[in-house]
Design an enzyme around this catalytic site. Sequence first.
Site, PDB file in Angstrom:
ATOM      1  N   SER B 126       0.810  -1.219   0.000  1.00  0.00           N
ATOM      2  CA  SER B 126       0.000   0.000   0.000  1.00  0.00           C
ATOM      3  C   SER B 126       0.843   1.269   0.000  1.00  0.00           C
ATOM      4  CB  SER B 126      -0.859  -0.064   1.274  1.00  0.00           C
ATOM      5  OG  SER B 126      -1.238   1.183   1.737  1.00  0.00           O
ATOM      6  N   TYR B 150      -0.674   0.205  10.222  1.00  0.00           N
ATOM      7  CA  TYR B 150      -0.950  -0.528   8.988  1.00  0.00           C
ATOM      8  C   TYR B 150       0.249  -0.454   8.040  1.00  0.00           C
ATOM      9  CZ  TYR B 150      -3.365  -1.540   4.525  1.00  0.00           C
ATOM     10  OH  TYR B 150      -3.745  -2.049   3.314  1.00  0.00           O
ATOM     11  N   LYS B 154       2.571  -3.557   6.740  1.00  0.00           N
ATOM     12  CA  LYS B 154       2.741  -3.845   5.313  1.00  0.00           C
ATOM     13  C   LYS B 154       4.229  -3.804   4.935  1.00  0.00           C
ATOM     14  CE  LYS B 154      -1.400  -4.716   3.692  1.00  0.00           C
ATOM     15  NZ  LYS B 154      -1.694  -6.055   3.123  1.00  0.00           N
TER      16      LYS B 154
END
Lengths: 326, 326
Positions: B126, B150, B154
């Site tokens: 992402s 997050y 990732k």
Amino acid sequence: MHVVITGGAGFLGQRLARKILEQGVLTDSANRLSTVDRLTLVDVVPANDFGDARIKSVVGDIADAALVRELIGADVGSVFHLAAIVSGQAEADFDLGMRINLDATRLLLEACRAQGNRPKFVFTSSVAVYGGALPEVVQDATALNPRSSYGVEKAIGELLVNEYSRRGYIDGRVLRLPTISVRPGKPNKAASSFASGIIREPLNGEEAVCPVAPETRLWLLSPRGAIRALLRGHEIAGDALGDSRTLNLPGVSVSVAEMVEALRRAGGEDAVARIRWEADATVARIVGGWPAVWDASRALALGLEGDADFDAVVRAYVEDDLRGGR
Amino acid sequence: MHVVITGGAGFLGQRLARKILEQGVLTDSANRLSTVDRLTLVDVVPANDFGDARIKSVVGDIADAALVRELIGADVGSVFHLAAIVSGQAEADFDLGMRINLDATRLLLEACRAQGNRPKFVFTSSVAVYGGALPEVVQDATALNPRSSYGVEKAIGELLVNEYSRRGYIDGRVLRLPTISVRPGKPNKAASSFASGIIREPLNGEEAVCPVAPETRLWLLSPRGAIRALLRGHEIAGDALGDSRTLNLPGVSVSVAEMVEALRRAGGEDAVARIRWEADATVARIVGGWPAVWDASRALALGLEGDADFDAVVRAYVEDDLRGGR
């Protein structure tokens, strides 16, 4: 204040412990000078306690969750997390490297978080987080592209220390150490072991093997410089670190050929003749992927210093170790 | 060949499954075209099997080691690992994010390694791996500095997929997806949920909240483009990826104001009037840290395509979803 050093029986851990007890105080995460009344050295072998009642040596596995929870009590104000499986061994035994370099780091961070008092957490990282195509001088903003298991595990540790700091669980700082040279003692399984061995063994009248070509460039820091950096890195106020808790430490950039010239100045032709050149493709590949120089201006501005030159590095070894010094 | 899709009940997982079954074949890690005779969709809720006997829906927790070992049998040739705790939720519940976004990824990688047949492993990453001070156009060599849990999770997943590939345990590829817009369905807990909501809700006659300023720039990809990218990313020969398994996918760079203009062209003034502007500092901080454009030349050279412009993105939504299309 209770301080915990993982890898406390290692040579850096032992020197750091002695230095901390000598000065007797450290700055806590609230920027208050605190008396160190307890120092726990944890390692897989017993650490020397120097007969100092403040030191406790704990023998155990830092990937054991119960041990880590027991280690990190509410009185812990600082953790120096130095324990690691070195590069050569982590490459040879993937599971062991992941267990100690990644799982144990996470357990320590979780134990700190559970205490809720935001301890300082000093994590040592390495040139090995870099790799692949690199600019001539690596910058803070150069992407990490580790090409070894050790480098990957250290890069993940860096991300975690930054994240736990951002969330306010710890007051972390990542010190990316140059390759340490000249380490005292015996060769180890680090790919960079030769960077100490080709100076140390010849000065001790022993033969050393050099597995890389003379033109190989390294980024080096003396043990003395490393201890200075660990202490100074610990003392910096968290606010001064801003958005990134990671610091590329100053080093000296030398070729293996230049190292040999410094050896010649310190130990003469006889010493140089004790180096046997024997190429090792695995070591050359791993070490060749590391940066030979990086921009350390941020660390310098924060008061972290390297060595003057490689002759000073050799001199530090002769003074601190060869002459039976501390 | 058995294919496993995690997050298989999600809208991307479902569309990907349908597309894979339609074409019936995928290229395996030895570059041979293989018939897909089994497709397992694992998720926390039952996936639609479209009445196709090749599909098996498994409901379970992918952070459960026993389930993962059962999922990844010796016949698994490809894993599409799409399941994740989205950014807003991972920020609110740190443990849950670490469990699914990190631990589960590791379990899947370990299960693939245990099979010993080097399956293809497609991992979606992402824009959130970037953060902090960024150049105007983010390059492949720009350092990751995630400023959200997050993003950190990732980034660690990326390192692991690269490392497992380097060691020959998997044939991995990391696809860094732009923010997906326009997602069908309901708002979710992603910080970027509004990037779909401010188009989708007004076109459906409903009110939408926009939590960021009109000048906020985003890097977007349509669901159609995402499916195309997942399939193409899977098909690329491993050798073509060289030293890095990570690809920054092409997107369109638009400001929220430009998105609103595209909405006006597609749905008129009435649609635009349905957006309520209500600043949310947390969302603005997370989204504002993401790159608004990155250099996708490597992905483009490997045959990965983005959308023509944001009007095309809106059109794709109208055709695929609003009109009850597939």
